[in-house]
Design a protein around this motif. Structure first.
Motif, mmCIF file in Angstrom:
data_model
loop_
_atom_site.group_PDB
_atom_site.id
_atom_site.type_symbol
_atom_site.label_atom_id
_atom_site.label_comp_id
_atom_site.label_asym_id
_atom_site.label_seq_id
_atom_site.Cartn_x
_atom_site.Cartn_y
_atom_site.Cartn_z
ATOM 1 N N GLN A 173 45.945 -9.439 19.316
ATOM 2 C CA GLN A 173 46.027 -8.560 18.145
ATOM 3 C C GLN A 173 47.412 -8.529 17.524
ATOM 4 O OE1 GLN A 173 44.092 -7.006 16.243
ATOM 5 N NE2 GLN A 173 42.143 -6.639 17.276
ATOM 6 N N ASP A 174 48.451 -8.635 18.347
ATOM 7 C CA ASP A 174 49.810 -8.467 17.827
ATOM 8 C C ASP A 174 50.705 -9.675 18.019
ATOM 9 O OD1 ASP A 174 49.868 -8.248 20.552
ATOM 10 O OD2 ASP A 174 51.354 -6.632 20.614
ATOM 11 N N LYS A 175 50.185 -10.729 18.643
ATOM 12 C CA LYS A 175 51.057 -11.887 18.911
ATOM 13 C C LYS A 175 50.222 -13.148 19.089
ATOM 14 C CE LYS A 175 52.694 -9.953 22.709
ATOM 15 N NZ LYS A 175 51.743 -8.927 23.171
ATOM 16 N N LEU A 176 50.917 -14.278 18.989
ATOM 17 C CA LEU A 176 50.318 -15.586 19.229
ATOM 18 C C LEU A 176 51.101 -16.222 20.368
ATOM 19 C CD1 LEU A 176 48.115 -17.471 18.029
ATOM 20 C CD2 LEU A 176 49.842 -18.346 16.457
ATOM 21 N N LEU A 177 50.443 -16.446 21.503
ATOM 22 C CA LEU A 177 51.081 -17.050 22.661
ATOM 23 C C LEU A 177 50.805 -18.550 22.681
ATOM 24 C CD1 LEU A 177 49.963 -14.459 25.389
ATOM 25 C CD2 LEU A 177 52.045 -14.405 23.997
ATOM 26 N N TYR A 178 51.750 -19.334 23.211
ATOM 27 C CA TYR A 178 51.475 -20.752 23.380
ATOM 28 C C TYR A 178 51.967 -21.226 24.744
ATOM 29 C CZ TYR A 178 56.235 -21.156 21.339
ATOM 30 O OH TYR A 178 57.568 -21.024 21.045
ATOM 31 N N TYR A 179 51.181 -22.147 25.337
ATOM 32 C CA TYR A 179 51.371 -22.594 26.707
ATOM 33 C C TYR A 179 51.493 -24.109 26.771
ATOM 34 C CZ TYR A 179 49.413 -17.988 27.989
ATOM 35 O OH TYR A 179 49.152 -16.643 28.111
ATOM 36 N N CYS B 46 54.755 -10.822 9.828
ATOM 37 C CA CYS B 46 54.629 -12.258 9.558
ATOM 38 C C CYS B 46 53.998 -12.505 8.196
ATOM 39 C CB CYS B 46 53.745 -12.912 10.617
ATOM 40 S SG CYS B 46 54.637 -13.756 11.923
ATOM 41 N N THR B 47 54.363 -13.619 7.583
ATOM 42 C CA THR B 47 53.651 -14.119 6.409
ATOM 43 C C THR B 47 53.074 -15.483 6.767
ATOM 44 O OG1 THR B 47 55.653 -15.143 5.501
ATOM 45 C CG2 THR B 47 55.126 -12.901 4.763
ATOM 46 N N ILE B 48 51.913 -15.785 6.212
ATOM 47 C CA ILE B 48 51.220 -17.032 6.538
ATOM 48 C C ILE B 48 51.020 -17.849 5.270
ATOM 49 C CG2 ILE B 48 48.974 -15.862 6.379
ATOM 50 C CD1 ILE B 48 47.966 -17.836 8.538
ATOM 51 N N THR B 49 51.231 -19.157 5.365
ATOM 52 C CA THR B 49 50.996 -20.084 4.259
ATOM 53 C C THR B 49 49.955 -21.104 4.695
ATOM 54 O OG1 THR B 49 53.287 -19.864 3.500
ATOM 55 C CG2 THR B 49 52.039 -21.748 2.679
ATOM 56 N N CYS B 50 48.841 -21.101 4.000
ATOM 57 C CA CYS B 50 47.769 -22.054 4.295
ATOM 58 C C CYS B 50 46.953 -22.285 3.023
ATOM 59 C CB CYS B 50 46.859 -21.541 5.413
ATOM 60 S SG CYS B 50 45.498 -22.662 5.793
ATOM 61 N N ALA C 206 43.614 -19.807 10.287
ATOM 62 C CA ALA C 206 44.361 -19.051 9.270
ATOM 63 C C ALA C 206 43.708 -17.701 9.001
ATOM 64 C CB ALA C 206 44.458 -19.860 7.984
ATOM 65 N N LEU C 207 42.378 -17.690 8.911
ATOM 66 C CA LEU C 207 41.670 -16.439 8.635
ATOM 67 C C LEU C 207 41.826 -15.454 9.787
ATOM 68 C CD1 LEU C 207 39.859 -15.054 6.517
ATOM 69 C CD2 LEU C 207 37.888 -15.935 7.781
ATOM 70 N N ASP C 208 41.726 -15.953 11.038
ATOM 71 C CA ASP C 208 41.844 -15.068 12.195
ATOM 72 C C ASP C 208 43.269 -14.550 12.364
ATOM 73 O OD1 ASP C 208 39.170 -15.307 12.774
ATOM 74 O OD2 ASP C 208 39.432 -16.916 14.234
ATOM 75 N N ILE C 209 44.263 -15.421 12.108
ATOM 76 C CA ILE C 209 45.654 -14.967 12.211
ATOM 77 C C ILE C 209 45.951 -13.947 11.121
ATOM 78 C CG2 ILE C 209 48.073 -15.684 11.982
ATOM 79 C CD1 ILE C 209 47.248 -18.389 13.229
ATOM 80 N N THR C 210 45.458 -14.209 9.908
ATOM 81 C CA THR C 210 45.662 -13.261 8.808
ATOM 82 C C THR C 210 45.026 -11.914 9.142
ATOM 83 O OG1 THR C 210 45.668 -15.068 7.199
ATOM 84 C CG2 THR C 210 45.290 -12.852 6.345
ATOM 85 N N GLY C 211 43.831 -11.956 9.733
ATOM 86 C CA GLY C 211 43.170 -10.714 10.140
ATOM 87 C C GLY C 211 43.975 -9.946 11.160
ATOM 88 N N ALA C 212 44.610 -10.676 12.109
ATOM 89 C CA ALA C 212 45.432 -10.013 13.121
ATOM 90 C C ALA C 212 46.692 -9.415 12.500
ATOM 91 C CB ALA C 212 45.800 -11.014 14.220
ATOM 92 N N ILE C 213 47.299 -10.142 11.557
ATOM 93 C CA ILE C 213 48.505 -9.639 10.888
ATOM 94 C C ILE C 213 48.205 -8.337 10.146
ATOM 95 C CG2 ILE C 213 50.152 -10.087 9.017
ATOM 96 C CD1 ILE C 213 50.011 -13.068 9.784
ATOM 97 N N HIS C 214 47.030 -8.280 9.495
ATOM 98 C CA HIS C 214 46.672 -7.106 8.688
ATOM 99 C C HIS C 214 45.702 -6.172 9.406
ATOM 100 C CE1 HIS C 214 48.739 -8.871 5.305
ATOM 101 N NE2 HIS C 214 47.974 -9.952 5.334
ATOM 102 N N ALA C 215 45.666 -6.247 10.749
ATOM 103 C CA ALA C 215 44.680 -5.468 11.503
ATOM 104 C C ALA C 215 44.791 -3.971 11.230
ATOM 105 C CB ALA C 215 44.831 -5.740 13.000
ATOM 106 N N GLY C 216 45.993 -3.514 10.969
ATOM 107 C CA GLY C 216 46.182 -2.089 10.698
ATOM 108 C C GLY C 216 45.958 -1.712 9.255
ATOM 109 N N HIS C 217 45.522 -2.687 8.432
ATOM 110 C CA HIS C 217 45.326 -2.447 7.012
ATOM 111 C C HIS C 217 43.942 -2.955 6.597
ATOM 112 C CE1 HIS C 217 49.652 -1.612 6.844
ATOM 113 N NE2 HIS C 217 49.798 -2.715 7.557
ATOM 114 N N PRO C 218 42.866 -2.213 6.919
ATOM 115 C CA PRO C 218 41.498 -2.685 6.664
ATOM 116 C C PRO C 218 41.206 -2.990 5.205
ATOM 117 C CG PRO C 218 41.537 -0.329 7.237
ATOM 118 C CD PRO C 218 42.886 -0.874 7.535
#
Length: 355
Positions: free
Chosen positions: A32-38, A58-62, A98-110
């Motif tokens: 919800q608040d971060k993107l982890l990478y392994y 965060c801002t996203i460009t896609c 992109a859609l899922d990351i954007t949704g997570a970025i704006h999760a607090g803004h329905p």
């Protein structure tokens, strides 16, 4: 464990390094608040993340078109102005991330999330933009759409671009705000004879009675400037391409792990499954050239899932299961690992009818 908060999405992406600007495949987990990478070692995800991208602010460009040889990029800029470039294996996968990351970025803004979904299927051509102006911008040598040689049904065409490349370009240059809107705009450019279809897929779509289906947002549908055909004696340059297996219809593509034949180490490869003719090719996603590093005909092949309880014979490394095996008609064994049981089933079901 950081993942306890709930995983929204996970999978392989290719990430650009910060210090050495090389490209590495990493396993990404969206929370919800971060993107982890392994890192992946020996066919298994390491227990601790190699890094994290905080999504707050965060801002996203896609689409992101900053790397012309990597058209499937997402760019994330954190609130501390750190840029992350992430590459996906297909346009559909990129847009899904992109859609899922954007949704997570704006999760607090329905309200913003609802607006994003509404914009996906809305269209209104900007009043101050003319089709002539769009075409002039497309021709620009530095910022216009990139013209390339492309294959279709064994023929090679000069100075063409794909449907998905044009959609990306229209959005990136602010002529459209959604893929639906960009497809509508591209259809208008064809109706006014600025563009024309090239090859089988795009030409057949042009005959559709449904206006929304005349232009294909697809990486295998080819188009060119209508003026290009007037400047050449032939409307298309057809040259027989000797690697005929690369001209087949793409059935499925995605990131999978493959065991090497000599060193038996595991590496992430982008696999592309084609029909007519039936071939499975694999590519190194860290390289910019779009040339396969290996592949084989599927005729006469055997494909089967391997048991998940223990490491099967012939498999090296601490693999995590979800394995399947392809035996070619020349008795060469390929061991491949999917990211989940469901993905393994999907690949096997896609391959079997082509054997």
């Amino acid at each position: 464990m950081e993942e306890e908060a709930g995983v929204l999405k996970e999978g392989f992406l290719v990430k650009r390094g910060h210090v050495v600007r090389n490209w590495k495949v990493r396993w990404f987990v969206l929370l919800q608040d971060k993107l982890l990478y392994y890192k992946i070692e020996g066919g298994k995800k390491e227990p601790s993340p190699k890094g994290r991208i905080l999504l707050d602010g965060c801002t996203i460009t896609c689409p992101c078109l900053e790397y012309e040889n990597r058209p499937l990029l997402i760019k994330l800029k954190t609130k501390t102005n750190t840029d992350y470039f992430l590459e996906c294996c297909s346009r559909e996968e990129r847009d899904s991330w992109a859609l899922d990351i954007t949704g997570a970025i704006h999760a607090g803004h329905p309200v913003q999330v609802q607006e994003l979904h509404r914009m996906k299927n809305s269209f209104k051509l900007l009043e101050n933009i003319s089709l002539h102006n769009i075409v002039e911008r497309m021709y620009d040598s530095s910022t216009g759409i990139k013209l390339t040689r492309n294959l279709d049904q064994g023929n090679r065409y000069k100075e063409t671009f794909t449907g998905s490349a044009l959609v990306d370009w229209l959005i990136s240059n602010s002529f459209a705000v959604s893929r639906f809107e960009a497809v509508t705009l591209a259809s208008m450019l064809m109706d006014e004879n600025f563009l024309r279809p090239v090859g089988v897929r795009s030409t057949e779509a042009m005959r559709s009675s449904d206006p929304s289906e005349k232009f294909l947002d697809d990486s295998t549908a080819l188009y060119m400037f209508a003026e290009s055909s007037k400047k050449n004696t032939s409307s298309k340059e057809e040259v027989h391409f000797n690697i005929s297996e690369l001209s087949g219809t793409i059935v499925k593509q995605g990131f999978l792990m493959k065991q090497g034949h000599k060193r038996k180490n595991w590496k992430v490869r982008k696999f592309v499954l084609r029909a007519d003719p039936a071939f499975l090719h694999y590519y190194d996603p860290t390289k910019e050239d779009n040339k396969p590093v290996g592949g084989f005909s599927l005729r006469g092949c055997l494909v089967s899932a391997l048991e998940d309880n223990g490491v099967p014979a012939g498999v090296k490394g601490n693999v995590q299961g979800n394995l399947f095996k392809i035996i070619t008609k020349n008795d060469i064994d390929y061991y491949i690992q999917a990211s989940s049981k469901a993905e393994r089933v999907q690949w096997i079901e896609a391959i079997k009818p082509l054997t």
